[in-house]
Design an enzyme around this catalytic site. Structure first.
Site, PDB file in Angstrom:
ATOM      1  N   HIS A   1       0.821  -1.212   0.000  1.00 37.80           N
ATOM      2  CA  HIS A   1       0.000   0.000   0.000  1.00 37.80           C
ATOM      3  C   HIS A   1       0.860   1.270   0.000  1.00 37.80           C
ATOM      4  O   HIS A   1       1.779   1.406   0.804  1.00 37.80           O
ATOM      5  CB  HIS A   1      -0.923  -0.008   1.221  1.00 37.80           C
TER       6      HIS A   1
ATOM      7  N   HIS B   1      -5.130   4.800  10.175  1.00 35.03           N
ATOM      8  CA  HIS B   1      -4.137   5.860  10.304  1.00 35.03           C
ATOM      9  C   HIS B   1      -4.680   7.040  11.107  1.00 35.03           C
ATOM     10  O   HIS B   1      -5.839   7.409  10.988  1.00 35.03           O
ATOM     11  CB  HIS B   1      -3.580   6.303   8.959  1.00 35.03           C
TER      12      HIS B   1
ATOM     13  N   GLU C   1      -8.654  15.373   7.184  1.00 34.31           N
ATOM     14  CA  GLU C   1      -8.659  14.800   5.835  1.00 34.31           C
ATOM     15  C   GLU C   1     -10.064  14.871   5.246  1.00 34.31           C
ATOM     16  O   GLU C   1     -11.014  14.377   5.842  1.00 34.31           O
ATOM     17  CB  GLU C   1      -8.182  13.345   5.901  1.00 34.31           C
TER      18      GLU C   1
ATOM     19  N   TYR D   1     -19.003   2.220  -6.763  1.00 38.84           N
ATOM     20  CA  TYR D   1     -19.200   2.326  -5.320  1.00 38.84           C
ATOM     21  C   TYR D   1     -19.914   1.112  -4.722  1.00 38.84           C
ATOM     22  O   TYR D   1     -20.381   1.167  -3.590  1.00 38.84           O
ATOM     23  CB  TYR D   1     -19.902   3.644  -4.976  1.00 38.84           C
TER      24      TYR D   1
ATOM     25  N   HIS E   1      -8.755   6.652  11.547  1.00 40.63           N
ATOM     26  CA  HIS E   1      -9.780   6.146  10.632  1.00 40.63           C
ATOM     27  C   HIS E   1      -9.145   5.121   9.703  1.00 40.63           C
ATOM     28  O   HIS E   1      -7.933   4.991   9.610  1.00 40.63           O
ATOM     29  CB  HIS E   1     -10.451   7.273   9.844  1.00 40.63           C
TER      30      HIS E   1
HETATM   31 FE   LIG Z   1      -7.149   8.683   5.379  1.00 36.31          FE
END
Ligand SMILES: [Fe+2]
Length: 403
Positions: free
Chosen positions: A264, A301, A308, A317, A339
């Protein structure tokens, strides 16, 4: 922008005479940033750029802000927001702080008034629609997926060819590509995900006739953000030529080359622009991680220094079905609170090799507050979706977050 352009008629050397066939002297204007110490352009006007005949108050749309207190992640459904139709005066404030404000408008097809943001640069993301932006530097067409970068104090007006959804990021500073993408002299480096060819400025000068022409000016006082209607003796679009490194331009997200990795990759690889105390990134359709044991969705994170804001602008979606997040949604994940994906979404992502989602992200280094437009379209259940229950009990859907 550190990329020189020249359009129209110019004297051979700067600060020397340029006249028309009748001997009329054009008026030279230097438009420059940071007190003659950064990018600038020289513009040659038919009229006098400082000649005003009136100054009146322009009452701005509601600029009030409500702190995110008590602290919560937020989901704002912009497609439920009634706005506009003016591309400038119809903007409703969604989020903001003392560095940057995000407004949203669904336009009609009437042009905006002439407008100048004297507070900072604007980066307007075009969620949908086409049209042009007429500026003192020339005309730039826009289409879905464009960022329209308008430098501070540029006279311009929006001319939608069709109703357009505009996500206006208004800075108190200048907005530019990240310094780490650039050579010490300003050329894009090979590792940057876009380059000069992808930036589209005006290709011809643009003039309009008129006297006693009104320009709406957004500016600041000690009391905050205010507006003034200035009336100019002659039309501000009277530039016969200009050159320099300061001008409006567009960049389309289709031209962004996502950087991917064996595992990632963090959001900075998706960065496109930055201003003072905030960055703009875009998450775009891309192949994802190719390590045998890779987890394609992000780890949890805590961006301890950032709020953010994700604006979901395109893609499939299905993976978020039931979360409430959909096209036109904004998620606000504030600093001070971790989150990431809901646990079942981590398992569900294993083996995925492609993400088909598009989102524009603004990360701020100071807390964001909610504008009246944001408050009007908040989904109050979002904060409890990771736990599956909130203060009232009951079920809440899981969140599959790609940011
Ligand atoms: Fe984020």
């Amino acid at each position: 922008m550190a990329h020189y352009r020249a359009l129209g008629r110019l004297p051979r050397q700067r600060h020397t005479q340029l006249r028309d066939d009748d001997g009329h002297l054009f008026r030279e204007e230097l438009m420059g940033e940071e007190g003659f110490s950064s990018d600038s352009s020289l513009l040659y006007h038919r009229g006098v750029p400082s000649a005003i005949t009136d100054s009146q108050v322009w009452d701005l749309p509601d600029q009030s802000r409500t702190p995110n207190h008590p602290l919560k992640p937020r989901h704002l459904k912009l497609h439920d927001l009634r706005t506009g139709p003016c591309p400038v005066e119809g903007r409703r404030l969604v989020l903001g702080n003392n560095d940057v404000r995000i407004g949203y408008v669904v336009t009609g097809t009437d042009p905006s008034p002439l407008y100048r943001n004297a507070i900072g640069d604007e980066c307007v993301y075009v969620e949908s629609g086409t049209g042009t932006v007429e500026t003192v530097f020339g005309v730039i067409p826009y289409r879905a997926g464009d960022y329209v970068l308008v430098p501070r104090a540029t006279d311009h007006r929006w001319v939608p060819a069709e109703p357009s959804r505009l996500y206006a990021i208004e800075a108190n500073s200048h907005i530019h590509p990240p310094k780490r993408y650039l050579s010490r002299f300003g050329q894009f480096l090979e590792h940057a995900p876009f380059c000069e060819r992808d930036l589209h400025g005006p290709t011809a000068t643009f003039e309009a006739e008129g006297t006693d022409v009104e320009v709406l000016v957004k500016h600041r006082t000690s009391a905050g953000i205010v507006g003034t209607r200035l009336t100019y003796a002659t039309h501000p679009f009277d530039v016969v030529g200009w050159d320099g490194c300061l001008y409006p331009y567009t960049f389309n997200i289709e031209d962004y080359m996502p950087i991917t990795g064996k595992v990632h990759q963090p959001p900075p690889v998706h960065q496109v622009f930055e201003g003072w105390n905030f960055v703009i990134c875009n998450f775009l359709p891309r192949k994802v991680d190719y390590h045998d044991l890779a987890i394609p969705v992000p780890y949890y994170h805590s961006n301890v220094d950032s709020d953010e804001v994700m604006f979901y602008v395109g893609g499939d979606y299905e993976a978020r079905k039931g979360s409430g997040i959909n096209l036109g949604s904004i998620s606000l994940h504030p600093g001070g609170h971790a989150h990431g994906p809901q646990p079942s979404a981590i398992e569900a992502s294993l083996g995925a090799d492609y993400f088909d989602e598009s989102a524009v992200m603004v990360d701020t280094f100071a807390p964001l507050e909610l504008g009246e437009g944001g408050l009007a379209v908040e989904d109050p259940a979002y904060a409890w979706t990771w736990a599956g229950r909130g203060p009232d009990g009951g079920d809440s859907p899981a969140v599959f977050s790609n940011s």
